[in-house]
Design an enzyme around this catalytic site. Structure first.
Site: not given
Length: 218
Positions: A53-54
């Protein structure tokens, strides 16, 4: 379903299962906001896929049960998530260095339109949306090795999302390699959209009529 037809479109869970089944063992994968987040819940048992997840997670797990929610653990869409054994948390900048450095095998994104050459249009432009901008999709679609799209085949008013040329502002040019819709799975090739699977009972003629670009068959 159109009048007189005998097919039933895939639902969201069925699309997510199909995407999950196609992800190879050991891939590092980013899931975009919305429909793609369902993929994490449907990876085949025994297959290792590492979700990124960024906002700074590597080793993101499925959605938690209501009594297991940790308010400090969220994905980029501000949804609660879990961590798998061995997961790591890190700075936002390090996360984007992974993306921009080509270290992720796959990202799965939503889309408003996909061009037959792989152009991607998935900006969220409404101020009512959670991410009213191009967001991390710009970096993902430019930096990740494979870009798959999950979306409905048609808009709510019945217009094709798979088109010869995108009309919306582009997130990235020639980025998409495969598309999963509620009607079909298609690869993006130099010749355009190549159908590799579609829902049972849907004829080639019906699928062509629901698509805004020429179709080829594997």
């Amino acid at each position: 379903m159109t009048a007189g037809s005998s097919y039933q479109a895939w639902n969201k869970i069925e699309i997510a299962r199909r995407v999950a089944a196609d992800i190879p063992e050991g891939w590092y994968v980013n899931l975009g906001i919305g429909l793609p987040t369902l993929v994490a819940d449907h990876i085949p048992e025994g297959r290792e896929v590492v979700f990124h997840s960024e906002n700074g997670i590597l080793g993101m797990g499925p959605v938690p049960a209501p009594d297991e929610v940790d308010p400090w653990l969220i994905n980029a869409g501000k949804e609660n998530v879990t961590l798998v054994a061995g997961a790591s948390l890190f700075h936002h900048a390090d996360s984007f260095a992974m993306i921009r450095g080509g270290h992720l095998d796959l990202c799965v994104l939503g889309a408003f339109e996909v061009g037959q050459n792989g152009d991607l249009a998935n900006w969220t432009t409404s101020l009512n949306d959670r991410v009213p901008a191009v967001g991390g999709a710009m970096d993902l679609s430019a930096g990740v090795r494979n870009v798959w799209v999950m979306t409905s085949h048609l808009t709510k008013d019945g217009r094709p999302k798979l088109v010869e040329r995108c009309h919306y502002p582009l997130t990235a040019g020639k980025a998409v390699t495969r598309v999963y819709t509620d009607l079909a799975v298609l690869d993006v090739s130099p010749e355009g959209f190549v159908v590799i699977d579609h829902v049972e009972g849907l004829s080639r003629a019906e699928l062509r009529n629901l698509t805004g670009a020429p179709l080829h068959y594997a």
